[in-house]
Design an enzyme around this catalytic site. Structure first.
Site, PDB file in Angstrom:
ATOM      1  N   HIS A 187      44.030   8.113  13.436  1.00 18.43           N
ATOM      2  CA  HIS A 187      43.363   8.230  13.742  1.00 18.43           C
ATOM      3  C   HIS A 187      42.508  10.133  12.733  1.00 18.43           C
ATOM      4  O   HIS A 187      41.289  10.693  14.179  1.00 18.43           O
ATOM      5  CB  HIS A 187      42.565   8.908  15.232  1.00 18.43           C
ATOM      6  CG  HIS A 187      42.904   7.370  15.915  1.00 18.43           C
ATOM      7  ND1 HIS A 187      42.125   6.527  15.810  1.00 18.43           N
ATOM      8  CD2 HIS A 187      43.973   7.106  17.167  1.00 18.43           C
ATOM      9  CE1 HIS A 187      42.383   5.800  16.710  1.00 18.43           C
ATOM     10  NE2 HIS A 187      43.640   5.656  17.251  1.00 18.43           N
ATOM     11  N   ARG A 213      31.487   2.373  15.519  1.00 18.56           N
ATOM     12  CA  ARG A 213      31.131   1.695  16.650  1.00 18.56           C
ATOM     13  C   ARG A 213      30.347   3.062  16.966  1.00 18.56           C
ATOM     14  O   ARG A 213      30.587   3.425  17.587  1.00 18.56           O
ATOM     15  CB  ARG A 213      32.609   1.474  17.470  1.00 18.56           C
ATOM     16  CG  ARG A 213      32.272   0.590  18.686  1.00 18.56           C
ATOM     17  CD  ARG A 213      33.034   0.734  19.609  1.00 18.56           C
ATOM     18  NE  ARG A 213      33.194  -0.700  21.120  1.00 18.56           N
ATOM     19  CZ  ARG A 213      33.671  -0.867  22.113  1.00 18.56           C
ATOM     20  NH1 ARG A 213      35.020  -0.465  21.695  1.00 18.56           N
ATOM     21  NH2 ARG A 213      33.252  -2.117  22.928  1.00 18.56           N
ATOM     22  N   SER A 272      34.308   2.922  26.318  1.00 19.23           N
ATOM     23  CA  SER A 272      36.598   2.567  26.602  1.00 19.23           C
ATOM     24  C   SER A 272      36.759   3.373  26.685  1.00 19.23           C
ATOM     25  O   SER A 272      37.744   3.200  26.593  1.00 19.23           O
ATOM     26  CB  SER A 272      35.953   2.007  24.497  1.00 19.23           C
ATOM     27  OG  SER A 272      36.980   1.064  24.493  1.00 19.23           O
ATOM     28  N   TYR A 300      32.785  -1.990  14.342  1.00 18.58           N
ATOM     29  CA  TYR A 300      32.789  -3.286  15.661  1.00 18.58           C
ATOM     30  C   TYR A 300      31.658  -4.234  15.703  1.00 18.58           C
ATOM     31  O   TYR A 300      32.023  -5.331  15.811  1.00 18.58           O
ATOM     32  CB  TYR A 300      33.049  -2.551  16.936  1.00 18.58           C
ATOM     33  CG  TYR A 300      33.623  -2.735  18.486  1.00 18.58           C
ATOM     34  CD1 TYR A 300      35.256  -2.840  18.069  1.00 18.58           C
ATOM     35  CD2 TYR A 300      33.246  -3.854  18.501  1.00 18.58           C
ATOM     36  CE1 TYR A 300      36.238  -2.905  18.911  1.00 18.58           C
ATOM     37  CE2 TYR A 300      33.711  -4.286  19.568  1.00 18.58           C
ATOM     38  CZ  TYR A 300      34.989  -4.349  20.287  1.00 18.58           C
ATOM     39  OH  TYR A 300      35.457  -4.333  21.023  1.00 18.58           O
ATOM     40  N   ARG A 334      39.538  -3.581  27.138  1.00 15.14           N
ATOM     41  CA  ARG A 334      39.572  -4.273  27.464  1.00 15.14           C
ATOM     42  C   ARG A 334      38.541  -5.761  27.442  1.00 15.14           C
ATOM     43  O   ARG A 334      38.958  -6.374  27.603  1.00 15.14           O
ATOM     44  CB  ARG A 334      38.973  -2.944  28.199  1.00 15.14           C
ATOM     45  CG  ARG A 334      38.228  -3.183  29.962  1.00 15.14           C
ATOM     46  CD  ARG A 334      37.727  -1.820  30.334  1.00 15.14           C
ATOM     47  NE  ARG A 334      36.245  -0.887  29.874  1.00 15.14           N
ATOM     48  CZ  ARG A 334      35.038  -1.283  30.065  1.00 15.14           C
ATOM     49  NH1 ARG A 334      35.118  -2.072  31.077  1.00 15.14           N
ATOM     50  NH2 ARG A 334      33.508  -1.317  29.356  1.00 15.14           N
ATOM     51  N   LYS A 335      37.073  -4.887  27.480  1.00 16.87           N
ATOM     52  CA  LYS A 335      36.045  -6.579  27.460  1.00 16.87           C
ATOM     53  C   LYS A 335      35.694  -6.767  25.805  1.00 16.87           C
ATOM     54  O   LYS A 335      35.624  -7.332  25.600  1.00 16.87           O
ATOM     55  CB  LYS A 335      34.783  -5.587  28.253  1.00 16.87           C
ATOM     56  CG  LYS A 335      34.532  -6.201  29.349  1.00 16.87           C
ATOM     57  CD  LYS A 335      33.581  -5.364  30.251  1.00 16.87           C
ATOM     58  CE  LYS A 335      33.574  -5.704  31.484  1.00 16.87           C
ATOM     59  NZ  LYS A 335      31.875  -5.444  32.052  1.00 16.87           N
ATOM     60  N   GLY A 336      36.003  -5.517  25.586  1.00 23.67           N
ATOM     61  CA  GLY A 336      35.356  -5.410  23.695  1.00 23.67           C
ATOM     62  C   GLY A 336      34.456  -6.394  23.796  1.00 23.67           C
ATOM     63  O   GLY A 336      33.788  -7.238  22.559  1.00 23.67           O
TER      64      GLY A 336
END
Length: 307
Positions: free
Chosen positions: A122, A144, A152, A211, A266-268
């Site tokens: 990162h 993203r 997120s 993303y 999580r949800k993406g």
């Protein structure tokens, strides 16, 4: 890539968690704390400065790939897809990107990985391995929408084990995010700096993957990634990798196998920020994009900053 010594891998994960020594404790407006480390005055996760300093000295192989990006911009997902592209098989790894997460893994584990390695970080460009420029290591940068990123990131910290758990509200975390008082500092400054480094290092092969593009057309992005790293794939391989490499498939595999990374998936989704940000908060992000990213490639509508 070879399977690592799983006992050694698990020990590494446990030691990183146990050895977290926050150098800074920052409170939000409600008094909830976020624990951070520092690197030359920059905010980072509190893994310890020695972990970050040794990234510069990682010995690169000629065929290594570096995958970088701000937290929660799709690094796990892109890493897993890349690993399938390299192997040519729609098979998930046993460790996810943590095995090759340079600021977290051990040198021994990193050296045990067979080529081609996908070395993840990162960190900012200037902190990546010194040999990167000399070897012109192919580098992939994830991006993203900042609105989905902050949502997120909030859930990421809420899922963390002690001592890094954030117990505050989304509104409290949002204020810290907008001040840049989170891991890796300001999202906007991070990508502004990357834009400058890309401009100043034109010989460095860097591919930006978003993303949103991955969600929109994963087979197309698989082909882009494969072409960038010079891996030929048949149409059938692309389709198989796209099916296995979907976010939902990866999350399901991680969950069924009880992988450490499962807690951070999580949800993406694209656009989930609309369920979290107020109109005023959304406008604050838009203003930050206009102020800090204007004139950079990341202010382009291509990167879907406003969804």
């Amino acid at each position: 890539m070879c399977d690592p010594n799983m006992a050694e891998f698990q020990t590494m994960i446990e030691q990183v968690i146990q050895n977290c020594r926050p150098e800074l404790i920052i409170d939000d407006q409600n008094g909830s704390s976020l624990k951070l480390g520092q690197l030359d005055g920059r905010y980072v996760a509190p893994f310890g400065q020695e972990h970050y300093r040794r990234v510069r000295d990682v010995a690169l192989r000629d065929d290594d790939i570096i995958l970088a990006g701000y937290p929660k911009t799709g690094c796990h997902w892109t890493w897993e897809v890349l690993s399938m592209i390299i192997s040519g098989r729609a098979v998930h790894t046993k460790t996810g990107k943590l095995l090759c997460f340079m600021e977290m893994t051990t040198p021994h584990l990193l050296n045990s990985v067979q080529s081609r390695r996908i070395l993840n970080s990162h960190l900012w460009f200037r902190y990546l391995p010194k040999q990167m420029k000399e070897k012109q290591t192919k580098t992939i940068l994830t991006f993203r929408n900042p609105k989905d990123t902050v949502v997120s990131f909030f859930h990421h910290h809420a899922a963390m084990p002690e001592p890094r758990t954030y117990t505050g509200t989304f509104n409290g975390f949002f204020s810290l995010f907008m001040k840049g008082q989170v891991d890796l500092g300001s999202f906007f400054d991070y990508y502004k700096e990357w834009d400058e480094d890309i401009r100043n290092n034109t010989d460095q092969p860097i591919l930006i993957v978003t993303y949103e593009d991955m969600k929109e057309d994963l087979p197309r992005e698989i082909r882009r990634l494969a072409a960038f790293i010079d891996v030929p794939l048949t149409d059938q391989q692309v389709e198989e990798i796209a099916q296995a490499g979907s976010f939902s498939s990866m999350k399901d595999v991680y969950h069924r196998n009880n992988y450490f990374s499962d807690r951070y998936l999580r949800k993406g989704q694209v656009g989930d920020w609309k369920n979290w940000l107020t109109v005023a908060q959304s406008e604050m992000v838009d203003a930050a994009v206009e102020q800090k990213l204007k004139g950079t490639r990341f202010a382009s509508p291509r990167y879907t900053l406003k969804v």
